[in-house]
Scaffold this motif. Structure first.
Motif, PDB file in Angstrom:
ATOM      1  N   ARG A  30      16.733  51.813  29.956  1.00 33.23           N
ATOM      2  CA  ARG A  30      17.079  52.446  31.222  1.00 33.23           C
ATOM      3  C   ARG A  30      18.584  52.309  31.433  1.00 33.23           C
ATOM      4  O   ARG A  30      19.106  51.199  31.554  1.00 33.23           O
ATOM      5  CB  ARG A  30      16.322  51.793  32.378  1.00 33.23           C
ATOM      6  CG  ARG A  30      16.561  52.478  33.729  1.00 33.23           C
ATOM      7  CD  ARG A  30      15.622  51.963  34.812  1.00 33.23           C
ATOM      8  NE  ARG A  30      14.227  52.200  34.465  1.00 33.23           N
ATOM      9  CZ  ARG A  30      13.588  53.357  34.627  1.00 33.23           C
ATOM     10  NH1 ARG A  30      14.249  54.403  35.111  1.00 33.23           N
ATOM     11  NH2 ARG A  30      12.319  53.474  34.286  1.00 33.23           N
ATOM     12  N   SER A  31      19.292  53.433  31.457  1.00 30.00           N
ATOM     13  CA  SER A  31      20.744  53.410  31.640  1.00 30.00           C
ATOM     14  C   SER A  31      21.104  52.852  33.006  1.00 30.00           C
ATOM     15  O   SER A  31      20.416  53.128  33.998  1.00 30.00           O
ATOM     16  CB  SER A  31      21.328  54.810  31.508  1.00 30.00           C
ATOM     17  OG  SER A  31      21.224  55.301  30.198  1.00 30.00           O
ATOM     18  N   ALA A  32      22.192  52.104  33.054  1.00 27.93           N
ATOM     19  CA  ALA A  32      22.656  51.551  34.326  1.00 27.93           C
ATOM     20  C   ALA A  32      24.092  51.971  34.618  1.00 27.93           C
ATOM     21  O   ALA A  32      24.377  52.555  35.662  1.00 27.93           O
ATOM     22  CB  ALA A  32      22.542  50.030  34.315  1.00 27.93           C
ATOM     23  N   VAL A 332      30.124  55.903  35.714  1.00 30.37           N
ATOM     24  CA  VAL A 332      29.045  56.524  36.454  1.00 30.37           C
ATOM     25  C   VAL A 332      27.872  55.540  36.509  1.00 30.37           C
ATOM     26  O   VAL A 332      27.480  54.984  35.476  1.00 30.37           O
ATOM     27  CB  VAL A 332      28.587  57.839  35.780  1.00 30.37           C
ATOM     28  CG1 VAL A 332      27.307  58.385  36.408  1.00 30.37           C
ATOM     29  CG2 VAL A 332      29.709  58.882  35.873  1.00 30.37           C
ATOM     30  N   ALA A 333      27.357  55.307  37.702  1.00 36.16           N
ATOM     31  CA  ALA A 333      26.184  54.446  37.877  1.00 36.16           C
ATOM     32  C   ALA A 333      24.946  55.324  37.808  1.00 36.16           C
ATOM     33  O   ALA A 333      24.745  56.204  38.654  1.00 36.16           O
ATOM     34  CB  ALA A 333      26.249  53.706  39.205  1.00 36.16           C
ATOM     35  N   VAL A 334      24.107  55.105  36.809  1.00 36.99           N
ATOM     36  CA  VAL A 334      22.917  55.925  36.627  1.00 36.99           C
ATOM     37  C   VAL A 334      21.789  55.435  37.514  1.00 36.99           C
ATOM     38  O   VAL A 334      20.991  56.211  38.016  1.00 36.99           O
ATOM     39  CB  VAL A 334      22.480  55.938  35.152  1.00 36.99           C
ATOM     40  CG1 VAL A 334      21.272  56.832  34.944  1.00 36.99           C
ATOM     41  CG2 VAL A 334      23.651  56.403  34.276  1.00 36.99           C
ATOM     42  N   GLU A 335      21.704  54.141  37.734  1.00 33.70           N
ATOM     43  CA  GLU A 335      20.683  53.572  38.597  1.00 33.70           C
ATOM     44  C   GLU A 335      20.850  54.074  40.017  1.00 33.70           C
ATOM     45  O   GLU A 335      21.984  54.155  40.525  1.00 33.70           O
ATOM     46  CB  GLU A 335      20.744  52.041  38.568  1.00 33.70           C
ATOM     47  CG  GLU A 335      20.349  51.418  37.247  1.00 33.70           C
ATOM     48  CD  GLU A 335      20.424  49.909  37.277  1.00 33.70           C
ATOM     49  OE1 GLU A 335      19.570  49.278  36.627  1.00 33.70           O
ATOM     50  OE2 GLU A 335      21.333  49.381  37.930  1.00 33.70           O
ATOM     51  N   ALA A 336      19.755  54.433  40.676  1.00 36.02           N
ATOM     52  CA  ALA A 336      19.824  54.921  42.055  1.00 36.02           C
ATOM     53  C   ALA A 336      20.252  53.796  42.987  1.00 36.02           C
ATOM     54  O   ALA A 336      19.942  52.637  42.764  1.00 36.02           O
ATOM     55  CB  ALA A 336      18.470  55.480  42.459  1.00 36.02           C
TER      56      ALA A 336
END
Length: 336
Positions: A30-32, A332-336
């Motif tokens: 899971r990308s962060a 870039v933050a991928v986590e919501a």
């Protein structure tokens, strides 16, 4: 899942994509946090063609979801190079020269999507206590590890780094560990200050006569060029290095450039190209960079400029491209 993709106009947009299916030997991550690289900006500016529908991002840190030998939730950095392992370059142990080399985020789906599936060998557990923000710096640091290995600078050498973007500043940081003196060129005041924080001594304006005068008085063993594009820094590197010294062009050039061939030949200047990372002997250069993250974390944190949410990827790229806004490493933050 949510993903950022290139559209037909060369801009980025938020899209829905099918979640990847991890094959045998793959790990689902899971990308962060995904850093924006100078190479990414070449696509953003239209200097390289971006394939519509593809997902950028190769400076990736995240957490294991499933697969491989690491426990779910383990914080990891992803090594984005995918060599074939079978071509002559790979068989020689020179995986960066692989004739079928793919790179996650350029020719394979990148990290600016919620999930990525990658070979287990490309997943590196972060050292204990290293944050995902710092973990995303493993990739540019690995680029500089390879350049340092390729340079073969002796202990106590004098090193000059041309350029003070992320790669230049990390090259200064690595060189300062073994060099007697590290000089650097910086175009902006904030870059000059960061270069000094990374361990640089003299800081010069790019292309200045003061730099060449200093190099004549202080023979430079190794010059690492990190600017690329259409700059004349390759020629500057050859003019600055001592007779018999080494030049490592590391910047991504978008066009062929002129070099001072007479000095190159008559003074036996050694030019060694360097791209991405492979292995130094049996050691993974990306793995070596991951192992350095804990020690360098305080200085790496100085390079981090700002982090944008996934939906604001265009704004993130615009910020990264605008050095007047003191951008160094925008993410870039991928986590919501």
């Amino acid at each position: 899942m949510r993903a950022i993709v290139w559209n037909a106009g060369g801009r980025l947009e938020l899209a829905e994509r099918q979640e990847p299916v991890a094959g045998e030997g793959d790990v689902l991550v899971r990308s962060a946090v995904v850093g924006i690289c100078g190479s990414d900006l070449h696509f953003f500016r239209g200097e390289f063609p971006a394939f519509p529908g593809s997902t950028p991002g190769h400076e990736i840190a995240g957490r294991v979801v499933s697969g491989g030998g690491l426990a779910p939730g383990t914080a990891v950095a992803i090594e984005p190079t995918l060599p074939c392992g079978q071509c002559p370059g790979c068989r020689r142990g020179q995986s960066p020269t692989c004739s079928r080399l793919r790179l996650i985020g350029i020719s394979a789906p990148g990290g600016m999507q919620e999930l990525v599936a990658v070979p287990e060998a490309n997943v590196h557990a972060l050292p204990e206590g290293v944050s995902l923000d710092i973990g995303s710096m493993a990739e540019p640091l690995a680029v500089c590890v390879r350049a340092s290995n390729r340079a073969e600078a002796p202990m106590g050498a004098r090193v000059l780094v041309l350029g003070s973007g992320t790669i230049g500043l990390l090259a200064v940081l690595l060189a300062s560990q073994t060099a007697n003196e590290v000089a650097v060129t910086a175009r902006y005041p904030h870059q000059a200050g960061l270069a000094e924080a990374m361990g640089a001594g003299p800081v010069f304006e790019p292309g200045s006569q003061a730099l060449l005068d200093w190099a004549r008085r202080n023979p430079v063993d190794v010059v690492i060029e990190t600017v690329g594009g259409t700059a004349d820094t390759f020629a500057e590197a050859i003019n600055a290095v001592r007779a018999g010294g080494t030049v490592v062009p590391l910047g991504v050039f978008t066009a062929d450039v002129m070099v001072p061939a007479r000095k190159l030949v008559n003074q036996e200047v050694r030019v060694v190209g360097s791209v991405v990372y492979g292995h130094a002997g049996h050691q993974s250069e990306f793995g070596a960079a991951v192992g350095m993250l804990g020690r360098f974390a305080p200085k790496l944190a100085l390079l981090r400029t700002e982090t944008y949410p996934l939906a604001s990827a265009n704004e993130a790229f615009e910020h990264a491209a605008d050095k007047g806004r003191q951008a160094v490493k925008v993410s870039v933050a991928v986590e919501a």
